[in-house]
Design an enzyme around this catalytic site. Structure first.
Site, mmCIF file in Angstrom:
data_model
loop_
_atom_site.group_PDB
_atom_site.id
_atom_site.type_symbol
_atom_site.label_atom_id
_atom_site.label_comp_id
_atom_site.label_asym_id
_atom_site.label_seq_id
_atom_site.Cartn_x
_atom_site.Cartn_y
_atom_site.Cartn_z
ATOM 1 N N GLY A 168 -9.480 -21.210 -16.468
ATOM 2 C CA GLY A 168 -9.694 -22.608 -16.102
ATOM 3 C C GLY A 168 -8.751 -23.063 -15.019
ATOM 4 N N GLY A 169 -8.059 -24.194 -15.285
ATOM 5 C CA GLY A 169 -7.160 -24.792 -14.301
ATOM 6 C C GLY A 169 -6.118 -23.816 -13.789
ATOM 7 N N GLY A 405 -18.799 -11.994 20.672
ATOM 8 C CA GLY A 405 -17.903 -12.973 20.050
ATOM 9 C C GLY A 405 -16.638 -12.323 19.534
ATOM 10 N N ALA A 406 -16.735 -11.046 19.149
ATOM 11 C CA ALA A 406 -15.554 -10.385 18.593
ATOM 12 C C ALA A 406 -14.508 -10.161 19.692
ATOM 13 C CB ALA A 406 -15.939 -9.085 17.928
HETATM 14 C C1 HXC Z 1 -4.607 -24.735 -26.183
HETATM 15 C C2 HXC Z 1 -4.879 -22.474 -26.330
HETATM 16 C C3 HXC Z 1 -5.629 -22.464 -25.133
HETATM 17 C C4 HXC Z 1 -5.829 -23.711 -24.462
HETATM 18 C C5 HXC Z 1 -5.497 -20.452 -25.862
HETATM 19 N N1 HXC Z 1 -4.843 -21.203 -26.746
HETATM 20 N N2 HXC Z 1 -5.991 -21.195 -24.871
HETATM 21 N N3 HXC Z 1 -4.374 -23.598 -26.847
HETATM 22 N N4 HXC Z 1 -5.295 -24.820 -25.026
HETATM 23 N N5 HXC Z 1 -6.485 -23.803 -23.318
HETATM 24 C C6 HXC Z 1 -4.146 -20.775 -27.955
HETATM 25 C C7 HXC Z 1 -5.082 -20.319 -29.058
HETATM 26 O O1 HXC Z 1 -5.531 -21.435 -29.796
HETATM 27 C C8 HXC Z 1 -4.169 -19.407 -29.869
HETATM 28 O O2 HXC Z 1 -3.332 -20.209 -30.661
HETATM 29 C C9 HXC Z 1 -3.304 -18.779 -28.805
HETATM 30 O O3 HXC Z 1 -3.385 -19.630 -27.655
HETATM 31 C C10 HXC Z 1 -3.784 -17.392 -28.402
HETATM 32 O O4 HXC Z 1 -5.153 -17.488 -28.083
HETATM 33 P P1 HXC Z 1 -6.235 -16.439 -28.620
HETATM 34 O O5 HXC Z 1 -7.556 -17.014 -28.346
HETATM 35 O O6 HXC Z 1 -5.908 -16.043 -30.018
HETATM 36 O O7 HXC Z 1 -5.928 -15.200 -27.672
HETATM 37 P P2 HXC Z 1 -6.955 -14.144 -27.057
HETATM 38 O O8 HXC Z 1 -7.886 -13.661 -28.102
HETATM 39 O O9 HXC Z 1 -6.101 -13.140 -26.345
HETATM 40 O O10 HXC Z 1 -7.821 -14.952 -25.990
HETATM 41 C C11 HXC Z 1 -7.205 -15.486 -24.859
HETATM 42 C C12 HXC Z 1 -8.190 -16.443 -24.120
HETATM 43 C C13 HXC Z 1 -8.706 -17.514 -25.144
HETATM 44 C C14 HXC Z 1 -9.360 -15.630 -23.606
HETATM 45 C C15 HXC Z 1 -7.447 -17.071 -22.974
HETATM 46 O O11 HXC Z 1 -7.576 -18.081 -25.812
HETATM 47 C C16 HXC Z 1 -9.489 -18.586 -24.474
HETATM 48 O O12 HXC Z 1 -10.654 -18.425 -24.159
HETATM 49 N N6 HXC Z 1 -8.830 -19.763 -24.244
HETATM 50 C C17 HXC Z 1 -9.495 -20.884 -23.603
HETATM 51 C C18 HXC Z 1 -9.701 -20.578 -22.141
HETATM 52 C C19 HXC Z 1 -10.344 -21.721 -21.380
HETATM 53 O O13 HXC Z 1 -11.527 -21.952 -21.458
HETATM 54 N N7 HXC Z 1 -9.512 -22.516 -20.709
HETATM 55 C C20 HXC Z 1 -9.949 -23.638 -19.969
HETATM 56 C C21 HXC Z 1 -9.234 -24.839 -20.494
HETATM 57 S S1 HXC Z 1 -9.836 -26.260 -19.652
HETATM 58 P P3 HXC Z 1 -2.738 -19.697 -32.057
HETATM 59 O O14 HXC Z 1 -2.008 -20.882 -32.607
HETATM 60 O O15 HXC Z 1 -3.932 -19.276 -32.855
HETATM 61 O O16 HXC Z 1 -1.835 -18.550 -31.741
HETATM 62 C C22 HXC Z 1 -9.071 -26.222 -18.154
HETATM 63 C C23 HXC Z 1 -9.399 -27.387 -17.255
HETATM 64 C C24 HXC Z 1 -9.929 -26.909 -15.949
HETATM 65 O O17 HXC Z 1 -8.298 -25.401 -17.849
HETATM 66 C C25 HXC Z 1 -9.344 -27.679 -14.812
HETATM 67 C C26 HXC Z 1 -9.906 -27.122 -13.517
HETATM 68 C C27 HXC Z 1 -9.074 -27.536 -12.336
#
Ligand code: HXC
Length: 515
Positions: A168-169, A405-406
């Site tokens: 994401g971000g 152009g190149a």
């Molecule tokens: C809060 C998060 C988190 C997040 C992971 N965690 N991502 N907590 N916010 N964005 C936490 C999990 O809850 C977990 O907590 C710990 O981190 C480890 O994550 P797991 O999922 O157990 O690890 P893994 O299996 O290795 O997977 C990693 C991952 C997955 C693929 C990154 O966590 C995931 O898909 N996260 C979300 C990714 C995403 O969509 N992000 C976008 C956010 S929105 P615990 O307590 O269980 O250890 C964004 C806005 C966009 O970014 C802005 C654009 C400019």
């Protein structure tokens, strides 16, 4: 208040920062911890950590969440090869290295300090992106980082290492950096993850297929360097830094040494590497190896748009940026991807006072509906803009073809090259003779009794008239025609003559580069 007790308390607080269980969890994922990464990168005992006790302000949002001192990121300053840098390293073992308000604030602090003090900034990303629980505060955390990065752009080099997810971000920090490093099997960078993609489009895709190191190294062009291990990757960061100045006001570090004898080296081998037959390809990297200081070439984006080669090297100790056509891939034509690659590299070199040397052998921009419809005009214009605007020393060497152009983009004095050098084998023309006869002798060939024969004769005529460097030399658009064996010495002399180049610019807010 007992002095000694307070010191003990402080020691305890530092110990709290490192939880052995979390360290083990990170190791089990096959990754180094945030702190181990900093230690690998920094000179021994040089790292000073800032803000270790910063915590998330979850309570403001009324959320009952576990807090971690340091808020899942280590920030500070250190020396790398005895030169000052600022850095941050996200800690995936704590809340997935996710970025909230305070985490973002810590990163902004080091970027601002780096810009203020003129030091490179290195970010190590291992993060699930915006911390979902902190809502808009986490988005604002990113907004503040992006703003700081953009403020520092062109002031200090910004390097990002992806050492885990960059979700994401988190992905726009590398997106706004000068150079992005990724590690096979460890790094994944994407805006929306596989689950969201599946929900929206129904497409099933793995993390690696979506945004693994190969994808960004070969396809998207979002990564500049790919390494097989974290250790190699950090060595790569150090190598890159060795070519760069600390900031936009410094020159890149000149390597001192016994260059006089190397300087004199003749390039006899160039005649063997570049084939006489202009239709035959060759590896421009062998040419680069032969001309520049031995083993100094550090290629940028080697797997992406391989028809153009860009990278840093040294010429008699001076750091230079090389832009070269790769004759053995797509005949060295310029297409959309290679235009983006070249233009961005040129702008980096210009921002950081790195002279540019072009090695030109190209039939021109790539023809075709696909390229036209996807905007080769818009992308190709970036190359023109970047070169014309660059005020660093610019030298162009034409080996064989410089068509259309190149030629303008890569080898034209009128566009701003300071010195244009050619080998006697250079061919400069608006287009290749085979295409040219079909246009300018169309009628004569159609009306001729033997069209094939006439076409052949006209091609030969054009070749003799145009396909040499002397038409351009007569007009002063080629400064020097040299024997290939003298390439290294001539380039060195020309480069040294240009090192004090100054160019003033018209006052304006900013130009409008076609993006
Ligand atoms: C809060 C998060 C988190 C997040 C992971 N965690 N991502 N907590 N916010 N964005 C936490 C999990 O809850 C977990 O907590 C710990 O981190 C480890 O994550 P797991 O999922 O157990 O690890 P893994 O299996 O290795 O997977 C990693 C991952 C997955 C693929 C990154 O966590 C995931 O898909 N996260 C979300 C990714 C995403 O969509 N992000 C976008 C956010 S929105 P615990 O307590 O269980 O250890 C964004 C806005 C966009 O970014 C802005 C654009 C400019």
């Amino acid at each position: 208040m007992s002095y000694k007790k307070e010191i003990e308390k402080l020691n305890g607080k530092w110990q709290e920062l490192e939880n052995p269980e979390l360290i083990e969890k990170q190791h089990q994922k096959g990754k180094l911890t945030a702190r181990e990464r900093v230690e690998l990168l920094a000179d021994p005992d040089s790292f000073v950590e800032l803000d270790p006790f910063v915590e998330t302000r979850f309570h403001i949002l009324g959320l009952d969440q576990k807090k971690f001192p340091g808020d899942a990121v280590i920030t500070g300053f250190a020396k790398i090869n005895n030169r000052q840098v600022y850095l941050y390293s996200q800690d995936f073992s704590k809340m997935g290295g996710s970025l909230g308000e305070m985490h973002g604030q810590k990163i902004v602090k080091v970027i601002d300090l780096a810009a203020k003090t003129g030091c490179p900034v290195i970010g190590i990303i291992d993060s699930g992106g915006a911390r979902i629980q902190e809502g808009i505060s986490s988005l604002d955390g990113y907004a503040a980082i992006f703003k700081a990065q953009i403020r520092a752009s062109g002031v200090v080099p910004q390097i990002t290492v992806i050492a885990g997810p960059s979700a994401g971000g988190a992905s726009y920090t590398p997106g706004l950096s000068d150079f992005v490093f990724m590690i096979e099997g460890i790094s994944q960078m994407y805006i929306t993850g596989p689950e969201v993609i599946k929900a929206v489009t129904g497409e099933k895709i793995s993390f690696d297929e979506l945004g693994g190191a190969s994808v960004h190294g070969l396809k998207s062009g979002c990564a500049h360097f790919i390494f097989k291990s974290e250790k190699d990757c950090f060595l790569g960061v150090k190598k890159l830094l060795s070519f760069l100045p600390q900031n936009n006001l410094e020159d890149p570090p000149k390597q001192k040494g016994l260059f006089s004898e190397i300087f004199e080296r003749e390039n006899q081998r160039l005649l063997e590497i570049v084939p006489e037959d202009e239709k035959k390809g060759y590896d421009i990297k062998e040419v680069i190896e032969e001309i520049f200081d031995r083993g100094s070439f550090f290629e940028v984006q080697p797997g992406f748009a391989a028809n153009s080669i860009v990278g840093l090297a040294r010429l008699s100790g001076n750091v230079v940026g090389i832009v070269a056509n790769q004759a053995k891939f797509m005949a060295g034509t310029l297409d959309i991807d290679s235009s983006d690659k070249v233009a961005r590299f040129v702008r980096f070199c210009d921002a950081f006072n790195i002279p540019l040397i072009n090695l030109v052998d190209t039939p021109g921009y790539l023809p075709g509906t696909d390229q036209e419809h996807r905007g080769i005009i818009r992308h190709g214009a970036k190359v023109l803009y970047a070169f014309a605007e660059a005020s660093v020393p610019k030298i162009s060497l034409i080996l064989r073809k410089a068509f259309g152009g190149a030629y303008i983009a890569l080898a034209s004095r009128k566009l701003g090259q300071d010195v244009v050098i050619t080998w006697p084998s250079a061919q400069i023309a608006a287009m290749g003779p085979e295409q040219a006869v079909k246009i300018i002798y169309k009628k004569e060939i159609l009306e001729s009794k033997d069209p094939k024969k006439l076409e052949k004769e006209k091609i030969q005529e054009l070749k003799e008239f145009f396909l040499n460097p002397y038409q351009a030399a007569k007009l002063g658009q080629v400064d020097l025609v040299i024997h290939p064996k003298d390439t290294r010495t001539t380039l060195t002399k020309c480069l040294e003559s240009l090192l004090n180049k100054r160019e003033s610019k018209v006052a304006r807010k900013h130009g409008n580069i076609p993006l």
